[in-house]
Design a protein around this motif. Structure first.
Motif, PDB file in Angstrom:
ATOM      1  N   GLN A  19      43.390  48.508  48.313  1.00 24.99           N
ATOM      2  CA  GLN A  19      42.231  47.678  47.984  1.00 24.99           C
ATOM      3  C   GLN A  19      41.070  47.975  48.939  1.00 24.99           C
ATOM      4  O   GLN A  19      41.288  48.198  50.140  1.00 24.99           O
ATOM      5  CB  GLN A  19      42.590  46.192  48.071  1.00 24.99           C
ATOM      6  CG  GLN A  19      43.500  45.712  46.968  1.00 24.99           C
ATOM      7  CD  GLN A  19      44.968  46.034  47.201  1.00 24.99           C
ATOM      8  OE1 GLN A  19      45.327  46.638  48.204  1.00 24.99           O
ATOM      9  NE2 GLN A  19      45.828  45.610  46.289  1.00 24.99           N
ATOM     10  N   SER A  68      43.934  39.594  42.702  1.00 26.11           N
ATOM     11  CA  SER A  68      42.586  39.019  42.615  1.00 26.11           C
ATOM     12  C   SER A  68      41.567  39.740  43.494  1.00 26.11           C
ATOM     13  O   SER A  68      40.387  39.374  43.505  1.00 26.11           O
ATOM     14  CB  SER A  68      42.625  37.531  43.009  1.00 26.11           C
ATOM     15  OG  SER A  68      43.049  37.381  44.358  1.00 26.11           O
ATOM     16  N   TRP A  69      42.004  40.760  44.239  1.00 26.83           N
ATOM     17  CA  TRP A  69      41.102  41.425  45.183  1.00 26.83           C
ATOM     18  C   TRP A  69      39.973  42.138  44.455  1.00 26.83           C
ATOM     19  O   TRP A  69      40.148  42.664  43.354  1.00 26.83           O
ATOM     20  CB  TRP A  69      41.887  42.410  46.050  1.00 26.83           C
ATOM     21  CG  TRP A  69      41.138  42.800  47.286  1.00 26.83           C
ATOM     22  CD1 TRP A  69      40.383  43.921  47.477  1.00 26.83           C
ATOM     23  CD2 TRP A  69      41.055  42.055  48.512  1.00 26.83           C
ATOM     24  NE1 TRP A  69      39.838  43.914  48.734  1.00 26.83           N
ATOM     25  CE2 TRP A  69      40.230  42.788  49.397  1.00 26.83           C
ATOM     26  CE3 TRP A  69      41.604  40.842  48.930  1.00 26.83           C
ATOM     27  CZ2 TRP A  69      39.947  42.339  50.688  1.00 26.83           C
ATOM     28  CZ3 TRP A  69      41.318  40.398  50.220  1.00 26.83           C
ATOM     29  CH2 TRP A  69      40.500  41.143  51.082  1.00 26.83           C
ATOM     30  N   ARG A  70      38.824  42.186  45.057  1.00 32.33           N
ATOM     31  CA  ARG A  70      37.643  42.834  44.487  1.00 32.33           C
ATOM     32  C   ARG A  70      37.881  44.333  44.243  1.00 32.33           C
ATOM     33  O   ARG A  70      38.645  44.978  44.954  1.00 32.33           O
ATOM     34  CB  ARG A  70      36.453  42.658  45.429  1.00 32.33           C
ATOM     35  CG  ARG A  70      36.594  43.430  46.725  1.00 32.33           C
ATOM     36  CD  ARG A  70      35.369  43.320  47.617  1.00 32.33           C
ATOM     37  NE  ARG A  70      35.354  42.124  48.423  1.00 32.33           N
ATOM     38  CZ  ARG A  70      35.882  42.026  49.642  1.00 32.33           C
ATOM     39  NH1 ARG A  70      36.528  43.051  50.169  1.00 32.33           N
ATOM     40  NH2 ARG A  70      35.803  40.904  50.335  1.00 32.33           N
ATOM     41  N   ASP A  71      37.165  44.886  43.269  1.00 34.08           N
ATOM     42  CA  ASP A  71      37.210  46.328  43.032  1.00 34.08           C
ATOM     43  C   ASP A  71      35.837  46.957  43.257  1.00 34.08           C
ATOM     44  O   ASP A  71      35.571  48.080  42.843  1.00 34.08           O
ATOM     45  CB  ASP A  71      37.708  46.643  41.619  1.00 34.08           C
ATOM     46  CG  ASP A  71      36.768  46.101  40.539  1.00 34.08           C
ATOM     47  OD1 ASP A  71      35.759  45.453  40.894  1.00 34.08           O
ATOM     48  OD2 ASP A  71      37.051  46.328  39.349  1.00 34.08           O
ATOM     49  N   THR A  72      34.961  46.193  43.910  1.00 36.70           N
ATOM     50  CA  THR A  72      33.595  46.648  44.188  1.00 36.70           C
ATOM     51  C   THR A  72      33.267  46.337  45.645  1.00 36.70           C
ATOM     52  O   THR A  72      33.714  45.319  46.181  1.00 36.70           O
ATOM     53  CB  THR A  72      32.590  45.917  43.280  1.00 36.70           C
ATOM     54  OG1 THR A  72      32.915  46.171  41.907  1.00 36.70           O
ATOM     55  CG2 THR A  72      31.162  46.374  43.542  1.00 36.70           C
ATOM     56  N   LYS A 137      31.511  50.933  42.804  1.00 34.57           N
ATOM     57  CA  LYS A 137      32.715  50.608  42.054  1.00 34.57           C
ATOM     58  C   LYS A 137      33.866  51.493  42.532  1.00 34.57           C
ATOM     59  O   LYS A 137      33.747  52.715  42.549  1.00 34.57           O
ATOM     60  CB  LYS A 137      32.490  50.831  40.555  1.00 34.57           C
ATOM     61  CG  LYS A 137      31.415  49.963  39.924  1.00 34.57           C
ATOM     62  CD  LYS A 137      31.848  48.516  39.867  1.00 34.57           C
ATOM     63  CE  LYS A 137      30.858  47.667  39.083  1.00 34.57           C
ATOM     64  NZ  LYS A 137      31.274  46.268  39.000  1.00 34.57           N
ATOM     65  N   GLU A 198      24.867  42.068  39.337  1.00 34.98           N
ATOM     66  CA  GLU A 198      25.991  42.093  40.271  1.00 34.98           C
ATOM     67  C   GLU A 198      25.531  42.335  41.706  1.00 34.98           C
ATOM     68  O   GLU A 198      25.975  41.652  42.629  1.00 34.98           O
ATOM     69  CB  GLU A 198      26.997  43.167  39.865  1.00 34.98           C
ATOM     70  CG  GLU A 198      28.235  43.191  40.734  1.00 34.98           C
ATOM     71  CD  GLU A 198      29.303  44.139  40.225  1.00 34.98           C
ATOM     72  OE1 GLU A 198      30.414  44.137  40.802  1.00 34.98           O
ATOM     73  OE2 GLU A 198      29.045  44.883  39.250  1.00 34.98           O
ATOM     74  N   TRP A 202      25.848  39.635  44.893  1.00 35.12           N
ATOM     75  CA  TRP A 202      26.380  39.957  46.222  1.00 35.12           C
ATOM     76  C   TRP A 202      25.338  39.637  47.300  1.00 35.12           C
ATOM     77  O   TRP A 202      25.656  39.035  48.330  1.00 35.12           O
ATOM     78  CB  TRP A 202      26.739  41.444  46.287  1.00 35.12           C
ATOM     79  CG  TRP A 202      28.133  41.793  45.908  1.00 35.12           C
ATOM     80  CD1 TRP A 202      28.562  42.367  44.749  1.00 35.12           C
ATOM     81  CD2 TRP A 202      29.297  41.626  46.722  1.00 35.12           C
ATOM     82  NE1 TRP A 202      29.917  42.564  44.781  1.00 35.12           N
ATOM     83  CE2 TRP A 202      30.397  42.122  45.981  1.00 35.12           C
ATOM     84  CE3 TRP A 202      29.521  41.107  47.998  1.00 35.12           C
ATOM     85  CZ2 TRP A 202      31.693  42.113  46.482  1.00 35.12           C
ATOM     86  CZ3 TRP A 202      30.809  41.102  48.501  1.00 35.12           C
ATOM     87  CH2 TRP A 202      31.878  41.602  47.738  1.00 35.12           C
ATOM     88  N   CYS A 210      31.184  34.511  47.487  1.00 31.30           N
ATOM     89  CA  CYS A 210      31.235  35.981  47.535  1.00 31.30           C
ATOM     90  C   CYS A 210      32.529  36.481  46.890  1.00 31.30           C
ATOM     91  O   CYS A 210      33.578  35.880  47.075  1.00 31.30           O
ATOM     92  CB  CYS A 210      31.153  36.467  48.975  1.00 31.30           C
ATOM     93  SG  CYS A 210      29.555  36.150  49.770  1.00 31.30           S
ATOM     94  N   PRO A 211      32.436  37.577  46.144  1.00 32.85           N
ATOM     95  CA  PRO A 211      33.643  38.125  45.497  1.00 32.85           C
ATOM     96  C   PRO A 211      34.723  38.501  46.502  1.00 32.85           C
ATOM     97  O   PRO A 211      34.445  38.836  47.626  1.00 32.85           O
ATOM     98  CB  PRO A 211      33.108  39.359  44.772  1.00 32.85           C
ATOM     99  CG  PRO A 211      31.641  39.099  44.588  1.00 32.85           C
ATOM    100  CD  PRO A 211      31.228  38.310  45.795  1.00 32.85           C
TER     101      PRO A 211
END
Length: 211
Positions: A19, A68-72, A137, A198, A202, A210-211
Motif C-alpha cells: 500500500q 480500505s487503504w488509499r490507492d492514491t 494513482k 480529487e 486532498w 483525508c483519504p
C-alpha cells in the motif's frame, strides 16, 4: 516514490507493504507503535493514518486496513525564493560546468566556502510559477495529474486560478515525457473534472476527512 524500512517488536522481518504510504502517515504510526494508547481517539486529528495494522503480525485491524487503504497519493510544492546560482566572476576555483559544486572536498568542516563565491551571469533556479498540487494513482495506469498556479503563499495562493495542467500515464510514460492533458481534456472532460475534484479534496482535507 521512496521506500522506508521499519524494524521493531511484532514487525515480521522481510515483510513488504504494497500500500502507498505518505509522510503524513508517519506520526500516527509511531504513536501506535510506541503504545501511546491513551490518545488513540485523537489519532483522527492526523491527516494520515497509522500503518501499524499493516506492519504488525496478527493486528486486529490488518484486513480492514488493507482493504480500505488509499490507492492514491497527494503531494504539493510551493515556491520559496529565486535561489539564484551564478557561474562567473568566482572567488572560488571550480570546474563549472563539469562539476556541480564549487568545492570537491565536502569532508572539510566547516565547508561554507564550497557554496557561493560567484556574482556574475546569475540565473534563478526557482519560479513563482512552480507551485503545484498533484495526485498520483498507484494503479495500472499510474495516472499523475498536476495543477499549477503562479504566485506565492504570502499572497493567498489557493489554486483557485490554475494556469497550467499536466497529465501523465506513468505506466507507459515513466519519464513523464508526454503531457496528454490537452488531448484528454477534449476527449474525456469528465475524467479531468474528476481528477481536479480529487486533487482539491486532498488539498482541502484535514483530519478524518483525508483519504
Amino acid at each position: 516514490a521512496s521506500s522506508r524500512m521499519v524494524a521493531g517488536p511484532g514487525i515480521v522481518p522481510g515483510s513488504i507493504i504494497e500500500q502507498p504510504v505518505m509522510n503524513i502517515d508517519v506520526a500516527p504510526t509511531i504513536l501506535e507503535l510506541a503504545g501511546i494508547t491513551e490518545i488513540t481517539a485523537d489519532l483522527a486529528d492526523f491527516d494520515g493514518h497509522s500503518v501499524a495494522p499493516l506492519l504488525l503480525k496478527d493486528h486486529a485491524l490488518a484486513l480492514e486496513t488493507a482493504e480500505s487503504w488509499r490507492d492514491t497519493v497527494f503531494f504539493e510544492y510551493y515556491y520559496v525564493n529565486d535561489n539564484p546560482k551564478c557561474v562567473q566572476n568566482c572567488t572560488t576555483e571550480y570546474n563549472y560546468p563539469d562539476e556541480e559544486s564549487e568545492c570537491g572536498d565536502l569532508s572539510v568542516q566547516p565547508n561554507e566556502a564550497c557554496w557561493g563565491g560567484c556574482d556574475v551571469e546569475c540565473y534563478p533556479t526557482e519560479s513563482t510559477q512552480n507551485n503545484f498540487i498533484a495526485v498520483r494513482k498507484m494503479d495500472s495506469t499510474g495516472t499523475l495529474y498536476v495543477e499549477y498556479q503562479n504566485g506565492t503563499q504570502n499572497t493567498g495562493l489557493e489554486f483557485d486560478a490554475v494556469d497550467f495542467f499536466e497529465l501523465y500515464e506513468t505506466t507507459s510514460d515513466e519519464w513523464h515525457i508526454d503531457n496528454v492533458y490537452a488531448k484528454v481534456v477534449g476527449a474525456d472532460a469528465a475524467r479531468i473534472s474528476s481528477l481536479s475534484d480529487e486533487v482539491h479534496a486532498w488539498y482541502g482535507c484535514a483530519g478524518s476527512t483525508c483519504p
